[in-house]
Scaffold this motif. Structure first.
Motif, short mmCIF file in Angstrom:
data_model
loop_
_atom_site.label_atom_id
_atom_site.label_comp_id
_atom_site.label_asym_id
_atom_site.label_seq_id
_atom_site.Cartn_x
_atom_site.Cartn_y
_atom_site.Cartn_z
N LEU A 152 -53.16 37.43 84.40
CA LEU A 152 -54.18 36.73 85.18
C LEU A 152 -53.55 36.09 86.42
CD1 LEU A 152 -56.39 34.93 82.51
CD2 LEU A 152 -56.95 36.92 83.90
N ARG A 153 -54.30 36.07 87.50
CA ARG A 153 -53.87 35.46 88.75
C ARG A 153 -55.05 34.74 89.38
NH1 ARG A 153 -49.90 35.72 86.67
NH2 ARG A 153 -48.18 37.13 86.98
N LYS A 154 -54.74 33.87 90.33
CA LYS A 154 -55.75 33.11 91.05
C LYS A 154 -56.79 34.06 91.65
CE LYS A 154 -56.36 30.10 95.02
NZ LYS A 154 -55.70 29.33 96.07
N GLY A 155 -58.08 33.70 91.49
CA GLY A 155 -59.17 34.46 92.07
C GLY A 155 -59.68 35.59 91.19
N ARG A 156 -59.03 35.88 90.12
CA ARG A 156 -59.37 37.00 89.25
C ARG A 156 -60.64 36.70 88.44
NH1 ARG A 156 -55.46 40.54 86.51
NH2 ARG A 156 -56.86 42.16 85.84
N LEU A 157 -61.59 37.62 88.44
CA LEU A 157 -62.82 37.47 87.66
C LEU A 157 -62.48 37.68 86.18
CD1 LEU A 157 -65.89 37.01 87.88
CD2 LEU A 157 -66.15 39.49 87.89
N THR A 158 -62.85 36.71 85.35
CA THR A 158 -62.42 36.70 83.95
C THR A 158 -63.55 36.19 83.07
OG1 THR A 158 -60.18 36.18 84.70
CG2 THR A 158 -60.66 35.79 82.39
N ALA A 159 -63.67 36.78 81.89
CA ALA A 159 -64.61 36.30 80.87
C ALA A 159 -63.81 35.62 79.77
CB ALA A 159 -65.43 37.44 80.29
N VAL A 160 -64.29 34.48 79.30
CA VAL A 160 -63.61 33.71 78.26
C VAL A 160 -64.62 33.43 77.15
CG1 VAL A 160 -62.54 31.48 77.73
CG2 VAL A 160 -61.98 32.64 79.86
N GLU A 161 -64.18 33.64 75.93
CA GLU A 161 -64.98 33.29 74.76
C GLU A 161 -64.15 32.34 73.91
OE1 GLU A 161 -67.16 35.36 70.92
OE2 GLU A 161 -66.06 36.60 72.34
N GLY A 162 -64.77 31.27 73.46
CA GLY A 162 -64.03 30.31 72.65
C GLY A 162 -64.92 29.19 72.16
N ARG A 163 -64.29 28.01 72.00
CA ARG A 163 -65.02 26.84 71.49
C ARG A 163 -64.69 25.63 72.36
NH1 ARG A 163 -61.18 23.81 68.68
NH2 ARG A 163 -59.33 25.01 68.14
N ILE A 164 -65.62 24.69 72.40
CA ILE A 164 -65.40 23.44 73.13
C ILE A 164 -64.62 22.50 72.24
CG2 ILE A 164 -66.51 21.40 74.12
CD1 ILE A 164 -68.89 23.14 74.82
N GLN A 165 -63.63 21.85 72.83
CA GLN A 165 -62.85 20.85 72.10
C GLN A 165 -62.75 19.59 72.96
OE1 GLN A 165 -59.11 21.74 69.90
NE2 GLN A 165 -58.18 20.57 71.56
N VAL A 166 -62.97 18.46 72.35
CA VAL A 166 -62.82 17.17 73.03
C VAL A 166 -61.66 16.44 72.36
CG1 VAL A 166 -63.91 14.99 73.63
CG2 VAL A 166 -65.28 17.08 73.54
N ARG A 167 -60.68 16.05 73.15
CA ARG A 167 -59.54 15.28 72.62
C ARG A 167 -59.40 14.03 73.45
NH1 ARG A 167 -54.98 16.38 75.89
NH2 ARG A 167 -55.32 18.20 77.22
N ASN A 168 -58.68 13.07 72.93
CA ASN A 168 -58.47 11.84 73.68
C ASN A 168 -57.05 11.34 73.46
OD1 ASN A 168 -58.47 9.67 71.48
ND2 ASN A 168 -60.37 10.77 71.06
N TYR A 169 -56.61 10.55 74.42
CA TYR A 169 -55.28 9.93 74.34
C TYR A 169 -55.30 8.64 75.15
CZ TYR A 169 -54.56 11.98 78.98
OH TYR A 169 -54.69 12.32 80.30
N GLU A 170 -54.27 7.83 74.97
CA GLU A 170 -54.15 6.59 75.71
C GLU A 170 -53.16 6.80 76.83
OE1 GLU A 170 -52.74 2.25 74.46
OE2 GLU A 170 -54.43 2.99 73.28
N ASN A 171 -53.59 6.55 78.08
CA ASN A 171 -52.71 6.78 79.21
C ASN A 171 -51.72 5.62 79.39
OD1 ASN A 171 -54.14 4.74 80.49
ND2 ASN A 171 -55.12 6.08 81.99
N ASN A 172 -50.91 5.67 80.45
CA ASN A 172 -49.87 4.67 80.69
C ASN A 172 -50.44 3.28 80.94
OD1 ASN A 172 -48.01 6.69 80.43
ND2 ASN A 172 -47.82 7.05 82.64
N GLU A 173 -51.68 3.22 81.41
CA GLU A 173 -52.33 1.94 81.69
C GLU A 173 -53.06 1.39 80.47
OE1 GLU A 173 -54.86 2.93 84.90
OE2 GLU A 173 -53.21 3.31 86.29
N GLY A 174 -52.97 2.07 79.35
CA GLY A 174 -53.61 1.62 78.12
C GLY A 174 -55.08 1.99 78.01
N LYS A 175 -55.57 2.82 78.90
CA LYS A 175 -56.98 3.24 78.85
C LYS A 175 -57.12 4.53 78.06
CE LYS A 175 -58.37 1.20 83.23
NZ LYS A 175 -58.96 1.44 84.55
N ARG A 176 -58.21 4.64 77.31
CA ARG A 176 -58.50 5.84 76.54
C ARG A 176 -59.05 6.90 77.49
NH1 ARG A 176 -56.79 7.36 72.14
NH2 ARG A 176 -56.76 5.20 71.46
N VAL A 177 -58.45 8.08 77.49
CA VAL A 177 -58.85 9.19 78.35
C VAL A 177 -59.38 10.32 77.46
CG1 VAL A 177 -58.07 10.91 80.03
CG2 VAL A 177 -57.10 8.61 80.06
#
Length: 162
Positions: free
Chosen positions: A65-90
């Motif tokens: 794969l390269r920039k600009g290439r037309l691509t189809a993707v099949e998969g699942r949505i995932q939501v993850r979270n972490y705490e950044n350096n400022e202590g905020k949940r991202v």
């Protein structure tokens, strides 16, 4: 319950291949997917969706794969979270791809370095958890597998599955 996503779009930049400390390949890239409607100025808008692939699929995406290439993707949505350096949940929402199709062939011999339109799909590779991973030999990574398209192929009857 169902969590399935199918997207068709263009890569915004080349995929980034990395390895986990345990040696598992992971690739990240962003897919620009056009919206079906236009904005007030008549311009089309797009959503920029982060995609993650793992293992053999990750290495295959990084190689082809390269920039600009037309691509189809099949998969699942995932939501993850972490705490950044400022202590905020991202919170991060991304697509974990288990199937990627390359919808355009690259024009490597033409010297333009860009993409050309294709009338067929170049490749399809399964991925994580589906049991249909593809093994490829590493000695042909720099060659277009369809560069001899249109020439006769020498196949014996013993090679045919039927």
């Amino acid at each position: 319950m169902l969590n399935r996503v199918i997207l068709i779009g263009r890569l915004t930049k080349d995929p980034e291949l990395r390895y986990t400390p345990s040696g598992v390949a992971v690739t990240q890239f962003t897919l620009a997917v056009d919206r079906q409607f236009t904005a007030q100025g008549g311009e089309r808008e797009a959503d920029f969706i982060p995609i993650v692939t793992w293992r053999q699929l990750a290495e295959t995406c990084a190689n082809y794969l390269r920039k600009g290439r037309l691509t189809a993707v099949e998969g699942r949505i995932q939501v993850r979270n972490y705490e950044n350096n400022e202590g905020k949940r991202v919170y991060v929402t991304e697509i974990i791809a288990d199937n990627v199709r390359f919808l355009e062939s690259s024009n490597r011999e033409g010297g333009s370095g860009g993409n050309s339109s294709a009338t067929r799909e170049e490749s399809s590779y399964g991925g994580e958890g589906r049991g249909n991973q593809v093994s490829r030999s590493n000695n042909n990574n720099n060659q277009d597998p369809f560069s001899d398209d249109g020439k006769p192929i020498d196949i014996s009857d013993d090679d045919l599955p039927f």
